[in-house]
Write a protein that holds these residues in place. Structure first.
Motif, mmCIF file in Angstrom:
data_model
loop_
_atom_site.group_PDB
_atom_site.id
_atom_site.type_symbol
_atom_site.label_atom_id
_atom_site.label_comp_id
_atom_site.label_asym_id
_atom_site.label_seq_id
_atom_site.Cartn_x
_atom_site.Cartn_y
_atom_site.Cartn_z
ATOM 1 N N LEU A 1 40.516 -25.340 -0.725
ATOM 2 C CA LEU A 1 40.567 -26.484 -1.645
ATOM 3 C C LEU A 1 41.405 -27.633 -1.088
ATOM 4 O O LEU A 1 41.117 -28.794 -1.327
ATOM 5 N N GLU B 1 41.615 -19.499 -0.942
ATOM 6 C CA GLU B 1 41.076 -20.542 -1.816
ATOM 7 C C GLU B 1 41.966 -21.793 -1.780
ATOM 8 O O GLU B 1 41.467 -22.917 -1.788
ATOM 9 N N ILE B 2 43.269 -21.583 -1.719
ATOM 10 C CA ILE B 2 44.174 -22.753 -1.618
ATOM 11 C C ILE B 2 43.884 -23.508 -0.327
ATOM 12 O O ILE B 2 43.754 -24.730 -0.318
ATOM 13 N N SER C 1 39.120 -20.010 -9.348
ATOM 14 C CA SER C 1 37.948 -19.752 -8.493
ATOM 15 C C SER C 1 37.893 -18.296 -8.081
ATOM 16 O O SER C 1 36.820 -17.688 -8.040
ATOM 17 N N ALA D 1 42.817 -22.585 -7.690
ATOM 18 C CA ALA D 1 42.515 -21.496 -6.742
ATOM 19 C C ALA D 1 42.444 -20.155 -7.479
ATOM 20 O O ALA D 1 41.533 -19.346 -7.242
ATOM 21 N N VAL E 1 43.521 -15.748 -3.154
ATOM 22 C CA VAL E 1 44.111 -17.010 -3.649
ATOM 23 C C VAL E 1 44.589 -17.858 -2.458
ATOM 24 O O VAL E 1 44.390 -19.074 -2.423
#
Ligand code: GGG
Length: 356
Positions: free
Chosen positions: A355, A351-352, A324, A321, A348
């Motif tokens: 994902l 993104e976590i 990215s 994360a 972040v």
């Protein structure tokens, strides 16, 4: 459900800004994991605490930390308290009392980050520094007499024990055994330091014999520092004494883009005591309160904590994360971006979730 008690010490300066970011990420990981929970106990031990109480932590501070599963620390040191007082009043007692003799610091150029080394991309800088964390040059042996007079004499003893030297070098070899690049480089200076460093070399080669599948080499610290800059792709695991490891990891973080990203795990490999996770950076008084501190060193340290607690996939998720987010250009000013601590942290988090 696995529950972990985490002792939190935000400490000084930007430590108080990046620790909440690290906690936020740990909580989001716990949420998406579903079977993991953190309970935090926060301690105000810091230079501000010192100025009020005359000590960096209370007398029973270590006993209080001893009951936790891990320690999550921000930064220690601030103008107004001499650095050796703050370090020896908090950070070093924690590392010693809890036998956190292996300080593990990954040096990795993440996607989207520009190294100050020309022409280097992510695959070129990816190694681990293992720093001896309990003895060596960080010793309280020595003295000072005739202070302030022309006859002043100061001595500082370096302390290298066979047990301490063997165990850190063995730790480095064991770590290298599980890595793609099976190689350990020893940081030495046995041409100039004639007792401790030849001893360090001797132990290094004795231990190396136990690991025939791992390449071994030694390099003087001056040449090794230059090699970090000219040939960073050559390293797998680098093992060094307390001081050498400390210096090399600031350099490592710098070639990987910023000291704001560097992460650190102070490990008690036997797990008899809690280990401590903290970014490589300090309290950065120059940017305190501006909301621009890079939270990624703290977040990555949290990922190392997840790995240590038995959640390697959660570690990988956090690092992915982070990568990215950086690759998408969301960065704090130390990396050439314009984003704030909060914006990077929020990215972040997003993104976590994506994902996971
Ligand atoms: N993030 C921990 C911190 O504040 N480190 C500052 C420092 O000077 N550390 C020296 C050391 O790691 O021995």
């Amino acid at each position: 459900m696995k529950r972990f008690d985490i002792a939190v010490i935000p400490g000084d300066g930007i430590g108080r800004e990046v620790v909440p970011a690290g906690r936020k990420i740990l909580d989001v990981v716990a949420q998406v994991h579903g079977g993991l929970r953190f309970r935090y106990q926060s301690y105000p031990w810091s230079c501000a605490y010192y100025l009020k109480h005359g000590r960096m932590m209370p007398e029973d501070g270590l006993a209080r930390l001893g009951g936790s599963d891990a320690i999550f620390l921000g930064a220690v040191g601030f103008p107004g308290v001499p650095d050796h007082v703050s370090l020896w009043g908090l950070l070093i007692p924690i590392r010693r009392e809890f036998q956190q003799y292996a300080c593990v610091r990954p040096v990795r150029l993440l996607p989207g980050v520009r190294s100050p080394l020309a022409g280097r991309g992510p695959g070129d800088i990816d190694f681990i520094v293992v720093r001896e964390n309990n003895e060596g040059e960080y010793s309280s042996m020595g003295g000072r007499i005739y202070s302030g007079t022309p006859h002043e004499v100061v001595t500082q003893l370096n302390l290298f024990t066979r047990r301490g030297t063997e165990r850190i070098i063995r730790y480095a070899f064991q770590l290298a055994r599980g890595k793609r690049k099976r190689k350990v480089t020893s940081a030495t200076k046995s041409n100039g330091i004639i007792y401790s460093m030849p001893f360090w070399d001797e132990v290094f080669w004795q231990v190396a014999k136990e690991y025939p599948g791992v390449a071994a080499e030694q390099m003087h610290i001056d040449a090794l520092s230059a090699r970090f800059v000219t040939h960073p792709q050559n390293f797998g695991v680098v093992v060094g004494s307390n001081l050498f490891g400390d210096i090399l990891t600031d350099l490592g973080a710098a070639i990987a883009g910023s000291i704001g990203i560097g992460a650190s795990a102070n490990l008690n490999p036997e797990r008899r005591f809690p280990s401590c996770f903290e970014p490589v950076h300090g309290s950065a008084p120059d940017i305190v309160g501006r909301g621009i501190a890079n939270p990624l060193g703290q977040i990555w340290s949290g990922a190392l904590m997840l790995e240590h607690l038995g959640f390697p996939k959660a570690h990988d998720l956090v690092v992915k994360a982070m990568s990215s987010v950086l690759d998408s250009g969301i960065k704090t000013p130390d990396l050439g971006g314009k984003a704030s601590t909060r914006q990077v942290t929020a990215a972040v988090v997003g993104e976590i979730r994506r994902l996971a």
